[in-house]
Write a protein that holds these residues in place. Sequence first.
Motif, PDB file in Angstrom:
ATOM      1  N   LEU A 185       0.834  -1.199   0.000  1.00  0.00           N
ATOM      2  CA  LEU A 185       0.000   0.000   0.000  1.00  0.00           C
ATOM      3  C   LEU A 185       0.867   1.246   0.000  1.00  0.00           C
ATOM      4  O   LEU A 185       0.557   2.236  -0.681  1.00  0.00           O
ATOM      5  CB  LEU A 185      -0.925  -0.009   1.216  1.00  0.00           C
ATOM      6  CG  LEU A 185      -1.783   1.245   1.426  1.00  0.00           C
ATOM      7  CD1 LEU A 185      -2.685   1.494   0.225  1.00  0.00           C
ATOM      8  CD2 LEU A 185      -2.598   1.136   2.709  1.00  0.00           C
ATOM      9  N   GLY A 186       1.975   1.225   0.758  1.00  0.00           N
ATOM     10  CA  GLY A 186       2.865   2.375   0.812  1.00  0.00           C
ATOM     11  C   GLY A 186       3.460   2.704  -0.536  1.00  0.00           C
ATOM     12  O   GLY A 186       3.601   3.888  -0.898  1.00  0.00           O
ATOM     13  N   ILE A 187       3.831   1.692  -1.310  1.00  0.00           N
ATOM     14  CA  ILE A 187       4.379   1.923  -2.648  1.00  0.00           C
ATOM     15  C   ILE A 187       3.343   2.601  -3.530  1.00  0.00           C
ATOM     16  O   ILE A 187       3.619   3.597  -4.205  1.00  0.00           O
ATOM     17  CB  ILE A 187       4.837   0.592  -3.269  1.00  0.00           C
ATOM     18  CG1 ILE A 187       6.021   0.021  -2.483  1.00  0.00           C
ATOM     19  CG2 ILE A 187       5.214   0.783  -4.737  1.00  0.00           C
ATOM     20  CD1 ILE A 187       6.427  -1.374  -2.911  1.00  0.00           C
ATOM     21  N   ARG A 188       2.130   2.084  -3.509  1.00  0.00           N
ATOM     22  CA  ARG A 188       1.066   2.668  -4.336  1.00  0.00           C
ATOM     23  C   ARG A 188       0.690   4.055  -3.843  1.00  0.00           C
ATOM     24  O   ARG A 188       0.399   4.955  -4.656  1.00  0.00           O
ATOM     25  CB  ARG A 188      -0.151   1.743  -4.320  1.00  0.00           C
ATOM     26  CG  ARG A 188       0.117   0.409  -5.002  1.00  0.00           C
ATOM     27  CD  ARG A 188      -1.035  -0.564  -4.828  1.00  0.00           C
ATOM     28  NE  ARG A 188      -0.773  -1.822  -5.519  1.00  0.00           N
ATOM     29  CZ  ARG A 188      -1.522  -2.912  -5.412  1.00  0.00           C
ATOM     30  NH1 ARG A 188      -2.604  -2.874  -4.622  1.00  0.00           N
ATOM     31  NH2 ARG A 188      -1.223  -4.011  -6.062  1.00  0.00           N
ATOM     32  N   LEU A 189       0.729   4.236  -2.538  1.00  0.00           N
ATOM     33  CA  LEU A 189       0.368   5.532  -1.972  1.00  0.00           C
ATOM     34  C   LEU A 189       1.384   6.600  -2.353  1.00  0.00           C
ATOM     35  O   LEU A 189       1.028   7.764  -2.584  1.00  0.00           O
ATOM     36  CB  LEU A 189       0.254   5.407  -0.455  1.00  0.00           C
ATOM     37  CG  LEU A 189      -0.307   6.601   0.319  1.00  0.00           C
ATOM     38  CD1 LEU A 189      -1.619   7.078  -0.288  1.00  0.00           C
ATOM     39  CD2 LEU A 189      -0.515   6.219   1.777  1.00  0.00           C
TER      40      LEU A 189
END
Length: 323
Positions: free
Chosen positions: A297-301
């Motif tokens: 999620l952090g990468i996409r965020l």
Amino acid sequence: MEHVALPAAPEVAPIPWRAYARLAKLDIWDYYLSVPLVAALVLAAGTGADAGAVLAVLVLFLGGEVAMSAAMCTFDDVTGYRDGSDAVNYGPDAPARRLARKPLVAGTLTERQAIRFGWLTVALCVLCWAAAVAVAPARPGWAVAGTAALAVFGFQYTWWLRISYNGFQEFFLAALGWFFVLPLYGLLTGRADGFAVVQALVFGLGPLLFGVYSNTNDIPGDRAVGRRTAAVLLPPRGNAAFVAGCSALEAVLLVGSAVAGFAPWWFPLVMAPVVALRGWQWVLGFVRGEILLARRLGIRLHRVCCALLVGVDLALAVTGGGL
């Protein structure tokens, strides 16, 4: 006349380009988003600089970023190969596709080939950034010094100074993003505006805020090889508090910049999804225990955050709001 057969030419082994691409981790492109972000910042600033020079600097700086990231990843793989951590994490029971991402462990490249490639990419980075400085519309001392510092220290993540092993990994992950934005912006505009600084700080926090989740997942392996990350050094609650603090810092920058007058009043409204999803990321990782899902999620965020920042800058450019 009798025909004399010539000896067959020795076969030349093909150059393993795919192995080098995997060694360089060319599929990891999140830091390269700094270039479109700076391009949008320059448009919002409305400096009137020559478009050709701006484009040349952007392309050259991007080339240097790719080369520097390749060098950093290459030397990181060499270090992991030498200390045995990659052999553990990417052993013979690892899926073939995952193992292929580590050419030294897979045996598709030798350590000597990797080290030589690492230094070649460092040299390419220096050439690209020297050319970028040479053709830049502006060359403030701080931007030139920042570019030089990035060239000197960028590849030392796990090499020479071994920054990530000596307690500075988290700072390095964020600082790399800051230095990919601010010196480039300075070379194109000659200044460092408050809103540009805010966006640079937010950009750098993006890779940090998926890196800390990776570190949490990698505690046993990092501890075994002596890599002193915050996740290794702190107790579980302390690590969770540290990650929460980094997430809160991002929210403070996004909201506080408008309160302080650096950003337009509507900036926090546009960035509200980032703040909300960052909170969910922490819950996912430290309350539900889904660390790798939180990392993903952090990468996409980070990518969503960059897209929103670029959108804000383009809106300012179109409306004449300026920085």
